[in-house]
Design a protein around this motif. Sequence first.
Motif, PDB file in Angstrom:
ATOM      1  N   UNK A  41     -79.348  96.463  30.542  1.00  0.00           N
ATOM      2  CA  UNK A  41     -78.003  95.083  30.652  1.00  0.00           C
ATOM      3  C   UNK A  41     -78.050  95.440  32.518  1.00  0.00           C
ATOM      4  N   UNK A  42     -77.532  94.623  33.368  1.00  0.00           N
ATOM      5  CA  UNK A  42     -77.152  94.242  34.471  1.00  0.00           C
ATOM      6  C   UNK A  42     -75.634  93.568  35.136  1.00  0.00           C
ATOM      7  N   UNK A  43     -74.924  94.312  36.028  1.00  0.00           N
ATOM      8  CA  UNK A  43     -73.680  93.573  36.432  1.00  0.00           C
ATOM      9  C   UNK A  43     -73.971  92.354  35.968  1.00  0.00           C
ATOM     10  N   UNK A  85     -83.667  88.362  26.921  1.00  0.00           N
ATOM     11  CA  UNK A  85     -83.194  89.604  25.988  1.00  0.00           C
ATOM     12  C   UNK A  85     -81.246  89.088  26.099  1.00  0.00           C
ATOM     13  N   UNK A  86     -80.959  88.323  26.968  1.00  0.00           N
ATOM     14  CA  UNK A  86     -79.916  88.541  26.348  1.00  0.00           C
ATOM     15  C   UNK A  86     -78.891  88.321  27.886  1.00  0.00           C
ATOM     16  N   UNK A  87     -77.661  88.246  27.857  1.00  0.00           N
ATOM     17  CA  UNK A  87     -76.683  87.838  29.137  1.00  0.00           C
ATOM     18  C   UNK A  87     -77.186  89.015  30.478  1.00  0.00           C
ATOM     19  N   UNK A  88     -77.930  88.697  31.448  1.00  0.00           N
ATOM     20  CA  UNK A  88     -77.342  89.575  32.050  1.00  0.00           C
ATOM     21  C   UNK A  88     -78.710  90.917  31.865  1.00  0.00           C
ATOM     22  N   UNK A  89     -79.068  90.658  31.259  1.00  0.00           N
ATOM     23  CA  UNK A  89     -80.748  91.830  30.543  1.00  0.00           C
ATOM     24  C   UNK A  89     -81.506  92.121  31.532  1.00  0.00           C
ATOM     25  N   UNK A  90     -81.845  93.289  31.004  1.00  0.00           N
ATOM     26  CA  UNK A  90     -83.369  93.904  31.847  1.00  0.00           C
ATOM     27  C   UNK A  90     -84.444  92.300  31.966  1.00  0.00           C
ATOM     28  N   UNK A  91     -84.903  91.586  32.705  1.00  0.00           N
ATOM     29  CA  UNK A  91     -86.431  91.344  32.208  1.00  0.00           C
ATOM     30  C   UNK A  91     -85.613  89.301  32.720  1.00  0.00           C
ATOM     31  N   UNK A  92     -83.491  89.723  33.257  1.00  0.00           N
ATOM     32  CA  UNK A  92     -82.960  87.873  33.819  1.00  0.00           C
ATOM     33  C   UNK A  92     -83.319  88.449  34.749  1.00  0.00           C
ATOM     34  N   UNK A  93     -83.734  86.560  35.499  1.00  0.00           N
ATOM     35  CA  UNK A  93     -83.711  86.442  36.856  1.00  0.00           C
ATOM     36  C   UNK A  93     -82.950  85.375  37.103  1.00  0.00           C
ATOM     37  N   UNK A  94     -82.071  85.089  37.688  1.00  0.00           N
ATOM     38  CA  UNK A  94     -81.098  84.201  38.335  1.00  0.00           C
ATOM     39  C   UNK A  94     -81.394  84.004  39.689  1.00  0.00           C
ATOM     40  N   UNK A  95     -81.543  82.560  40.205  1.00  0.00           N
ATOM     41  CA  UNK A  95     -81.648  81.910  41.714  1.00  0.00           C
ATOM     42  C   UNK A  95     -80.235  80.816  41.830  1.00  0.00           C
ATOM     43  N   UNK A 144     -82.268  86.531  42.229  1.00  0.00           N
ATOM     44  CA  UNK A 144     -82.375  88.445  41.846  1.00  0.00           C
ATOM     45  C   UNK A 144     -83.111  88.645  40.097  1.00  0.00           C
ATOM     46  N   UNK A 145     -83.611  90.738  40.040  1.00  0.00           N
ATOM     47  CA  UNK A 145     -84.078  90.117  39.032  1.00  0.00           C
ATOM     48  C   UNK A 145     -83.459  91.189  38.326  1.00  0.00           C
ATOM     49  N   UNK A 146     -83.168  91.713  37.155  1.00  0.00           N
ATOM     50  CA  UNK A 146     -82.358  92.568  36.293  1.00  0.00           C
ATOM     51  C   UNK A 146     -83.501  93.301  35.936  1.00  0.00           C
ATOM     52  N   UNK A 147     -83.625  94.659  36.686  1.00  0.00           N
ATOM     53  CA  UNK A 147     -84.676  95.820  37.103  1.00  0.00           C
ATOM     54  C   UNK A 147     -83.782  97.145  35.654  1.00  0.00           C
ATOM     55  N   UNK A 148     -85.289  97.643  35.282  1.00  0.00           N
ATOM     56  CA  UNK A 148     -85.226  98.791  34.227  1.00  0.00           C
ATOM     57  C   UNK A 148     -83.964  99.057  34.152  1.00  0.00           C
ATOM     58  N   UNK A 149     -84.321  99.705  35.791  1.00  0.00           N
ATOM     59  CA  UNK A 149     -82.283 100.784  35.410  1.00  0.00           C
ATOM     60  C   UNK A 149     -81.606 100.061  35.678  1.00  0.00           C
TER      61      UNK A 149
END
Length: 831
Positions: A510-512, A528-538, A553-558
């Motif tokens: 998950x990302x912030x 994969x869920x809120x702010x999780x890996x593979x999430x994309x926000x415009x 912005x994209x949520x990266x594996x890190x």
Amino acid sequence: MAICLKVSWYWRFQRAVFRVTQLLCFSAVISELMNQKEVAGWTYHYSPKLYSWNISRLFCQKFHTDLVAIQNKKEIAHLNDVIPYYHAHYWIGIRKINNTWTWVGTKKTLTKEAENWADNEPNNKRNNQDCVEIYIKSPVAPGKWNDEPCQKKKRALCYKASCKEMSCSKQGECIETIGNHTCSCYPGFYGPECEYVRECGAFNLFPQHTLMNCSHPLGNFSFNSQCSFHCAEGYEMNGPSKLECLASGNWTNKPPQCIVIQCPPLKTPERGSMTCLNSAKEFQHRSSCNFSCEEGFALVGTEEVQCTASGGWTAPVPVCKVVQCQPLEAPSKGTMDCVHPLAAFAYGSSCKFECSPGYRVRGLDTLYCSGPGQWTAPLPACEVIMCDPLESPVHGSMDCSPSSRGFQYSTNCSFYCAEGFMLRGAETAQCSDLGRWTMPAPICQALQCPALLAPQKVQMKCSHPFGAFRYQSSCSFTCEEDLLLVGASVLQCLTTGNWSALLPECLANTCTPLLSPPNGTMTCVQPLGNSSYKSTCQFFCDEGFSLSGPESLDCMPSGHWTGSPPTCEAIRCPVLFAPEQGSLDCSGTHGEFSVGSTCHFSCNKGLKLNGSKNVECTVSGRWTAPPPTCKGIKSAPTPQRQCPALITPQQGTMSCRHHLGNFGLNTTCNFGCQTGFTLTGDSSLRCRPSGQWTAITPRCRAVKCSELHIIKPLAMNCSNPWGNFSYGSTCTFYCLEGQILNGSARAACQEHGYWSTIMPTCQAGPLTIQEALAYFGGAVASTTGLVMGGTLLALLRKRFRQKDDGKSPLNPQSHLGTYGVFTNAAFDPSP
């Protein structure tokens, strides 16, 4: 005639002599034809002319042999008969040399017996009467001699000898006789011409072992032959060492004999033996004898002797002495009993050793003195009964008492194991009276932890220094790229026999959580869920605002977004300036010259506004009308001094109010900087009457964040578009091999001068039990929670306050924000 020519050539150097020689030659020829009186063998001759004694002798030597040499009275009578009378008489071959009358032909001195002087002669008148004449057919003194001066001239009386150079073989004296000669042989020679030499003959029986060296100057084993003798080595001579062949044909003595040299007889040494080579009875030269001794006896002297050529032995006969061993003494704490059959501590002696109670013999208890003079073993010692040394078990310790006695009899040793290890075997052992331990030494075995099985989707890698899943075994866990490891990344087997933490799980990362920007909206796709890996926000902005930053912005594996969230900034129209001889008044809800701003223009008294009085900033970033001008100026204004044109600073803004044209007198320019930059210099400049600005143009510099300092094994790699550790700088962190990153792997310098996250650390082992309890135990301490795999992961604000107490080099803020998810990678406090 040939002889005459040769004589003429010989005397060509003396003119007078030459003339005489011609006369002699002529006279000689005549004499040879008419006056020569010959006798068989030895003949006599005379010259027809008169010459001095020297010339007369030359005449005789040239044509005959020499002036006559008279040997006896019979010869004188013969000459007196055959030679004619001449009144001047004849020269003969005798002359005074060194005051002695000498026959010049034979160089013999005149003897008394051979003298034939006339009466009262020689008279020795001391006037060079050194030459002699003979009176032939003299009526007064026929055949007699008289001394005369040599310069007088007389006939030369010559003889032609029958004795030649090889007469008598040079081995006898040739004696002339009238008409013949005889040979008087020297000693050792014989024969008519002395042609034979006396011979002694070779030796018939040559003695053995005798060496002979001979010289034969006149023939083998003949007169004057000499032979020397010597004996071969080992023999001595009996007889003369040198023989010579005499003139009689006999040797001076019999040949010598060589007798072999004898040495004195030898005796066999007592307690030994003697072996001799060659003849042991005679002990002749080169005989050799070897000596040896019985076992236990040593040879004192030379082992081998030889009979030398001088008749002596090379060394005296050796003796055999009993071998001695080193004297022994009783060891400390022991006794010694010895038997000496031959001598004290000699060959055959034996010694027995015993020790006091409580001690034992170290070595052999009985020693014998052997043949080489050595004891059969080293001297024994009495030592206290000892057990084999014990060593502390690996990963353990040992305590023995009494410690000062080492491992002696009755010593007790106790064994202990280090933390994490368990004793396997007896705890104590004692040294018995037999020198053995009652129990073998134990070992320390590492404690056993439960065997681990990797959960689903978790990869496990373990190291076992002391055995599979035993104390200090370490297991590390990793997940696939799109999954997040929830729990400890490393587990270690502790001293209690338990693992340092529970098995981790692999869940989606998950990302912030993100928020919509002010004056804008956000739309996210989160498979994969809120702010999780593979999430994309415009991101979108409201009307009148434009997006500053990335549109998505994209949520990266890190667990990090691909960038910082964008902002919506008000759209601005171009800066307006008051017209000449006029004024400008603007108002706006979102700032000067922004969308919705309105500006009102007016002219000074007496002037008329040419253009729109009011303009508005539209959403397209343009004014509804161009700026108006003021007309109707009655008189032209006095030219005013201008200031140099100003340029908007990079990453900044500039707004100017022109009162008298572009950058004229009292023109005022205000400066600002974009987000993330600060102004360096005056924010407002005014054009002075001198044509100079009140200050230099300011600059916009990137906001600085605190400098990062890393400590190994942490490593860092940074990109700095606006300067080191400035706004826009991003730093990534990683650990060296074998270390695990604890914290965020990325930090960015934000516009307010703070880092987006605290600096991570590297750890080699797992989290402590207290940290594991803080992660997995207790009640939920955050308003936002996430249930993964049936496990409630609480976000503990208290723990993060302890980790970030406001002194972090990355973020001095004491608050942590509203949102957050605990992971093993990062915690981003930014909104």
